[in-house]
Design an enzyme around this catalytic site. Structure first.
Site, PDB file in Angstrom:
ATOM      1  CE  LYS A 134      30.171 -10.791  59.101  1.00  0.00           C
ATOM      2  NZ  LYS A 134      30.678 -10.860  57.769  1.00  0.00           N
ATOM      3  CE  LYS A 182      26.161 -16.000  51.828  1.00  0.00           C
ATOM      4  NZ  LYS A 182      26.054 -15.348  53.118  1.00  0.00           N
ATOM      5  CE  LYS A 200      27.504  -8.417  49.138  1.00  0.00           C
ATOM      6  NZ  LYS A 200      26.513  -7.449  48.826  1.00  0.00           N
TER       7      LYS A 200
HETATM    8  P1  TYM Z   1      23.655  -9.158  51.739  1.00  0.00           P
HETATM    9  O1  TYM Z   1      24.002  -7.774  51.315  1.00  0.00           O
HETATM   10  O2  TYM Z   1      24.721 -10.042  52.242  1.00  0.00           O
HETATM   11  O3  TYM Z   1      22.931  -9.918  50.579  1.00  0.00           O
HETATM   12  C1  TYM Z   1      21.847  -9.328  49.903  1.00  0.00           C
HETATM   13  C2  TYM Z   1      20.829 -10.376  49.521  1.00  0.00           C
HETATM   14  O4  TYM Z   1      21.404 -11.372  48.698  1.00  0.00           O
HETATM   15  C3  TYM Z   1      21.170 -12.650  49.248  1.00  0.00           C
HETATM   16  N1  TYM Z   1      22.315 -13.514  48.968  1.00  0.00           N
HETATM   17  C4  TYM Z   1      22.195 -14.751  48.483  1.00  0.00           C
HETATM   18  N2  TYM Z   1      21.115 -15.466  48.136  1.00  0.00           N
HETATM   19  C5  TYM Z   1      21.322 -16.696  47.638  1.00  0.00           C
HETATM   20  N3  TYM Z   1      22.545 -17.236  47.464  1.00  0.00           N
HETATM   21  C6  TYM Z   1      23.668 -16.553  47.800  1.00  0.00           C
HETATM   22  N4  TYM Z   1      24.861 -17.095  47.601  1.00  0.00           N
HETATM   23  C7  TYM Z   1      23.516 -15.251  48.346  1.00  0.00           C
HETATM   24  N5  TYM Z   1      24.375 -14.300  48.776  1.00  0.00           N
HETATM   25  C8  TYM Z   1      23.622 -13.255  49.167  1.00  0.00           C
HETATM   26  C9  TYM Z   1      20.996 -12.427  50.733  1.00  0.00           C
HETATM   27  O5  TYM Z   1      20.253 -13.478  51.309  1.00  0.00           O
HETATM   28  C10 TYM Z   1      20.262 -11.119  50.748  1.00  0.00           C
HETATM   29  O6  TYM Z   1      18.883 -11.312  50.555  1.00  0.00           O
HETATM   30  N6  TYM Z   1      21.546  -8.339  56.122  1.00  0.00           N
HETATM   31  C11 TYM Z   1      21.329  -8.244  54.702  1.00  0.00           C
HETATM   32  C12 TYM Z   1      21.022  -6.844  54.220  1.00  0.00           C
HETATM   33  C13 TYM Z   1      19.893  -6.203  54.935  1.00  0.00           C
HETATM   34  C14 TYM Z   1      18.512  -6.552  54.809  1.00  0.00           C
HETATM   35  C15 TYM Z   1      17.811  -5.679  55.697  1.00  0.00           C
HETATM   36  C16 TYM Z   1      17.818  -7.512  54.084  1.00  0.00           C
HETATM   37  C17 TYM Z   1      19.990  -5.186  55.820  1.00  0.00           C
HETATM   38  N7  TYM Z   1      18.728  -4.853  56.264  1.00  0.00           N
HETATM   39  C18 TYM Z   1      16.433  -5.731  55.819  1.00  0.00           C
HETATM   40  C19 TYM Z   1      16.435  -7.560  54.223  1.00  0.00           C
HETATM   41  C20 TYM Z   1      15.758  -6.679  55.075  1.00  0.00           C
HETATM   42  C21 TYM Z   1      22.610  -8.706  54.032  1.00  0.00           C
HETATM   43  O7  TYM Z   1      23.675  -8.625  54.578  1.00  0.00           O
HETATM   44  O8  TYM Z   1      22.447  -9.098  52.793  1.00  0.00           O
END
Ligand code: TYM
Length: 331
Positions: free
Chosen positions: A111, A194, A197
């Site tokens: 970031k 990867k 979004k």
């Molecule tokens: P976030 O919102 O970026 O993504 C949500 C979930 O999707 C998975 N993901 C992917 N998996 C495989 N390939 C990809 N290209 C890909 N892009 C996204 C992420 O690994 C995630 O599982 N920090 C987390 C949200 C969060 C969270 C938590 C997760 C907040 N508190 C507690 C688990 C437990 C996040 O930003 O995910």
């Protein structure tokens, strides 16, 4: 029975990476575990959404959770900000989270690089909020994509540290999990490692994309000028196409294109056409459900309030016990 917790940030429509990294596991895990799945709207504030965007995105993710098969009767589906207990635990964990370890976190460093104009304290302490989300329900397993592995490692650090500081065996050590399989990372269509979004809009395919949009995006996917020598390393764009095909197409189709790559006769245009149609076969039923559910405000409200109530019962118990362990005692 294991306690399972996971969340997704509401920043717009969910894409195929979110599905294969997380949601697919959520749906399978809800059958045999005690599951809490939430929409991480506190986390999304690090990017400063407008109130209207924030609410709209929360609704989008709730709809897409349900469309993918999450069942509010089996799993507790809730919105993170409906659980202020999480914010309290976040505050408490921050007292034993060190700036040095937070600064070393890969996603924080990323970031700093990508948005130097907005390096806020919420970004620095993102891993403590995430740890609070997970341990507020004293979770064992956390279904996530590969990119979240380090956050889980930090969650274990904070949970263990709490146990050590107060000489208790209170929080279990949660592990990143993908329903018995390896953690995955779905690549982007633009040659990136990867799907994400925040990438350019053509790099990700969203569950709600129309067939026309999917065809357009896949046809634009980055490739190369063809296999001059099939033994040379493949360009990342081509690696990504094969990887995506392994998720959506039949083994026979994948083998067909592998063989034609090896024999040097592959036409990427044909491969993309096939991949687009296979992705559309997968997303079309989801898209229909998304459209139906989005119109049912009454049902969405019911799901959210039912989830908030169940999640609060679990979180309130943890906070009560944590306060007692720390030494906050009523007079
Ligand atoms: P976030 O919102 O970026 O993504 C949500 C979930 O999707 C998975 N993901 C992917 N998996 C495989 N390939 C990809 N290209 C890909 N892009 C996204 C992420 O690994 C995630 O599982 N920090 C987390 C949200 C969060 C969270 C938590 C997760 C907040 N508190 C507690 C688990 C437990 C996040 O930003 O995910």
């Amino acid at each position: 029975m294991d306690i399972v917790v996971s969340g997704i940030r509401p920043t717009g429509n969910l894409h195929l990476g979110n599905y294969f990294g997380a949601l697919k596991s959520f749906v399978k895990m809800q059958e045999e575990n005690h599951c809490y799945f939430f929409i991480a709207d506190y986390h999304s504030l690090t990017t400063h959404p407008t109130p209207a965007d924030l609410h709209g995105n929360v609704k989008t993710v709730l709809v897409e959770f349900l469309a993918c098969g999450l069942d509010p009767e089996k799993a507790t589906l809730y919105i993170q900000s409906d659980l202020p207990e999480t914010a309290e635990l976040y505050l408490l964990l921050n007292m034993n989270a060190y700036v040095g370890e937070l600064e070393r976190c890969t996603s924080f460093k990323e970031k700093i690089r990508t948005q130097p104009q907005n390096v806020n304290a919420g970004l620095l302490t993102y891993p403590t909020l995430m740890a609070a989300d997970i341990i507020i329900h004293r979770a064992h397993k956390v279904p996530v994509g590969k990119d979240q592995e380090q956050h889980l490692e930090m969650t274990r650090t904070f949970a263990n540290r709490f146990n050590r500081v107060y000489s208790v065996d209170y929080f279990p050590e949660p592990v990143a999990y993908n329903f018995g399989e390896n953690l995955v990372k779905i690549p982007g269509l633009d040659g990136s490692l990867k799907m994400s979004k925040s990438d350019n809009e053509n790099s990700s395919i969203f569950l709600a994309d129309t067939p026309e949009v999917i065809r357009k995006k896949v046809m634009k996917a980055v490739t190369d000028s063809g296999p001059a020598n099939p033994n040379n390393p493949r360009s990342q764009g081509v690696v990504n196409l094969f990887s995506l095909m392994s998720y959506f197409s039949s083994p026979d189709t994948l083998k067909h294109f592998e063989d034609s790559y090896q024999s040097g006769t592959i036409r990427y245009g044909d491969m993309k056409k096939q991949l687009a149609e296979d992705i559309i076969l997968f997303t079309s039923p989801l898209r229909e459900k998304i459209m139906m559910l989005a119109a049912d405000e009454v049902y969405l409200k019911k799901v959210a309030s039912m989830g908030a109530e169940k999640a609060r019962a679990s979180a309130a118990k943890t906070i009560r016990e944590v306060r007692e362990i720390i030494g906050f005692k009523p007079f």
